[in-house]
Write an enzyme that holds these catalytic residues in place. Structure first.
Site, PDB file in Angstrom:
ATOM      1  CB  ILE A  69      -0.965   0.006   1.212  1.00 40.39           C
ATOM      2  CG1 ILE A  69      -1.908   1.217   1.156  1.00 40.39           C
ATOM      3  CG2 ILE A  69      -0.227  -0.030   2.544  1.00 40.39           C
ATOM      4  CD1 ILE A  69      -3.086   1.128   2.132  1.00 40.39           C
ATOM      5  CB  VAL A  71      -0.058   7.614  -0.085  1.00 37.15           C
ATOM      6  CG1 VAL A  71      -0.418   9.059  -0.422  1.00 37.15           C
ATOM      7  CG2 VAL A  71      -1.310   6.818   0.300  1.00 37.15           C
ATOM      8  CD  GLU A 103       5.622 -10.808   6.076  1.00 37.36           C
ATOM      9  OE1 GLU A 103       5.383 -12.013   6.058  1.00 37.36           O
ATOM     10  OE2 GLU A 103       6.548 -10.265   5.427  1.00 37.36           O
ATOM     11  CG  ASN A 108       6.215   2.081   7.594  1.00 36.59           C
ATOM     12  OD1 ASN A 108       5.797   3.209   7.861  1.00 36.59           O
ATOM     13  ND2 ASN A 108       6.058   1.523   6.408  1.00 36.59           N
ATOM     14  CE1 TYR A 115      -1.306  -1.087   6.638  1.00 36.80           C
ATOM     15  CE2 TYR A 115       0.734  -1.669   7.741  1.00 36.80           C
ATOM     16  CZ  TYR A 115       0.053  -1.342   6.590  1.00 36.80           C
ATOM     17  OH  TYR A 115       0.721  -1.272   5.407  1.00 36.80           O
TER      18      TYR A 115
HETATM   19  C1  COA Z   1       1.704   4.348   5.208  1.00 37.15           C
HETATM   20  C2  COA Z   1       1.043   5.259   4.173  1.00 37.15           C
HETATM   21  C3  COA Z   1       0.340   4.403   3.110  1.00 37.15           C
HETATM   22  C4  COA Z   1      -0.023   6.125   4.906  1.00 37.15           C
HETATM   23  O1  COA Z   1      -0.683   6.916   3.917  1.00 37.15           O
HETATM   24  P1  COA Z   1      -1.108   8.432   4.190  1.00 37.15           P
HETATM   25  O2  COA Z   1      -1.976   8.866   3.081  1.00 37.15           O
HETATM   26  O3  COA Z   1       0.099   9.241   4.463  1.00 37.15           O
HETATM   27  O4  COA Z   1      -1.935   8.253   5.554  1.00 37.15           O
HETATM   28  P2  COA Z   1      -3.234   9.080   6.005  1.00 37.15           P
HETATM   29  O5  COA Z   1      -3.036  10.537   5.759  1.00 37.15           O
HETATM   30  O6  COA Z   1      -4.441   8.433   5.419  1.00 37.15           O
HETATM   31  O7  COA Z   1      -3.187   8.805   7.584  1.00 37.15           O
HETATM   32  C5  COA Z   1      -3.794   7.645   8.097  1.00 37.15           C
HETATM   33  C6  COA Z   1      -3.250   7.302   9.454  1.00 37.15           C
HETATM   34  O8  COA Z   1      -1.909   6.830   9.295  1.00 37.15           O
HETATM   35  C7  COA Z   1      -1.148   7.210  10.425  1.00 37.15           C
HETATM   36  N1  COA Z   1      -0.092   8.097   9.964  1.00 37.15           N
HETATM   37  C8  COA Z   1       0.055   8.657   8.734  1.00 37.15           C
HETATM   38  N2  COA Z   1       1.199   9.368   8.686  1.00 37.15           N
HETATM   39  C9  COA Z   1       1.773   9.251   9.897  1.00 37.15           C
HETATM   40  C10 COA Z   1       2.979   9.722  10.462  1.00 37.15           C
HETATM   41  N3  COA Z   1       3.836  10.492   9.767  1.00 37.15           N
HETATM   42  N4  COA Z   1       3.277   9.372  11.742  1.00 37.15           N
HETATM   43  C11 COA Z   1       2.446   8.592  12.455  1.00 37.15           C
HETATM   44  N5  COA Z   1       1.268   8.115  11.966  1.00 37.15           N
HETATM   45  C12 COA Z   1       0.954   8.438  10.718  1.00 37.15           C
HETATM   46  C13 COA Z   1      -2.099   7.900  11.380  1.00 37.15           C
HETATM   47  O9  COA Z   1      -2.686   6.928  12.213  1.00 37.15           O
HETATM   48  C14 COA Z   1      -3.137   8.449  10.429  1.00 37.15           C
HETATM   49  O10 COA Z   1      -4.363   8.645  11.002  1.00 37.15           O
HETATM   50  P3  COA Z   1      -4.710  10.116  11.628  1.00 37.15           P
HETATM   51  O11 COA Z   1      -4.488  11.097  10.515  1.00 37.15           O
HETATM   52  O12 COA Z   1      -6.122  10.002  12.034  1.00 37.15           O
HETATM   53  O13 COA Z   1      -3.756  10.295  12.757  1.00 37.15           O
HETATM   54  C15 COA Z   1       2.073   6.230   3.540  1.00 37.15           C
HETATM   55  O14 COA Z   1       2.802   6.866   4.556  1.00 37.15           O
HETATM   56  C16 COA Z   1       3.047   5.561   2.574  1.00 37.15           C
HETATM   57  O15 COA Z   1       2.740   5.368   1.404  1.00 37.15           O
HETATM   58  N6  COA Z   1       4.243   5.239   3.060  1.00 37.15           N
HETATM   59  C17 COA Z   1       5.282   4.632   2.201  1.00 37.15           C
HETATM   60  C18 COA Z   1       4.937   3.232   1.813  1.00 37.15           C
HETATM   61  C19 COA Z   1       4.705   2.357   3.015  1.00 37.15           C
HETATM   62  O16 COA Z   1       5.424   2.432   4.007  1.00 37.15           O
HETATM   63  N7  COA Z   1       3.704   1.488   2.919  1.00 37.15           N
HETATM   64  C20 COA Z   1       3.391   0.526   3.948  1.00 37.15           C
HETATM   65  C21 COA Z   1       4.183  -0.715   3.711  1.00 37.15           C
HETATM   66  S1  COA Z   1       3.747  -1.988   4.868  1.00 37.15           S
END
Ligand code: COA
EC number: 2.3.1.266
Length: 146
Positions: A69, A71, A103, A108, A115
């Site tokens: 997943i 973004v 996993e 991270n 999750y």
């Molecule tokens: C993990 C990922 C998919 C989250 O996507 P995102 O669009 O940034 O997340 P959202 O804005 O929808 O935030 C959702 C929740 O994620 C968590 N979150 C997002 N960014 C965060 C940060 N920098 N620190 C802590 N929690 C965070 C929070 O719980 C947040 O909920 P909240 O806004 O109510 O606090 C994104 O950071 C990403 O693509 N990371 C790189 C790829 C990756 O690591 N994928 C997962 C592999 S297992």
């Protein structure tokens, strides 16, 4: 915003998002092999039709696994990860899944928080599973019941 099925034509675009957002990105071959029968994958599009994120999942019998997943880096923190994860869980349930697994690197924290917000709990640990800048890094195994 719109969510649509990912197609092999999207691989170049998702590869670019993947490479910018991850220190250890998937290779093109991994994306290409994710269109086999048991997989389902979706992309999130912004209002101009550009891909801002995606997920890749596999469903075998009632067991659903989240393989990737992501973004786009510039679009993170805007709720798109939540949209994708929610869609993944709804789509998995609609396709007959009852249990979900994934996993994640133990460092991270953003992904782990996302999750946990959707009901995943830590169910195991693979010691030194990933390569990292400091050598090796553990994989957390997480799961939830649908
Ligand atoms: C993990 C990922 C998919 C989250 O996507 P995102 O669009 O940034 O997340 P959202 O804005 O929808 O935030 C959702 C929740 O994620 C968590 N979150 C997002 N960014 C965060 C940060 N920098 N620190 C802590 N929690 C965070 C929070 O719980 C947040 O909920 P909240 O806004 O109510 O606090 C994104 O950071 C990403 O693509 N990371 C790189 C790829 C990756 O690591 N994928 C997962 C592999 S297992």
């Amino acid at each position: 915003m719109k969510i649509e099925l990912l197609s092999p034509h999207d691989v170049a675009a998702v590869l670019q998002i993947e490479q910018q957002a991850n220190l250890y990105p998937w290779q093109q071959s991994a994306f290409l092999s994710s269109f086999a029968d048991s997989y389902f994958s979706y992309k999130l599009l912004d209002n101009s039709g550009s891909i801002v994120g995606f997920y890749i999942a596999q469903l075998i019998l009632e067991q659903l696994e989240l393989f990737n997943i992501c973004v786009a880096q510039a679009e993170q923190g805007k709720g798109y990860g939540r949209i994708l994860l929610q869609h993944f869980l709804q789509e998995g349930a609609a396709r007959g899944a009852s249990e979900v697994f994934l996993e994640v690197r133990s460092s991270n924290l953003a992904a782990i928080a996302l999750y946990q917000r959707y009901g995943f709990t830590k169910t195991g640990l693979r010691k030194g599973y990933y390569v990292s800048s400091s050598g090796k890094e553990d994989a957390l195994l997480m799961s939830c019941i649908l």
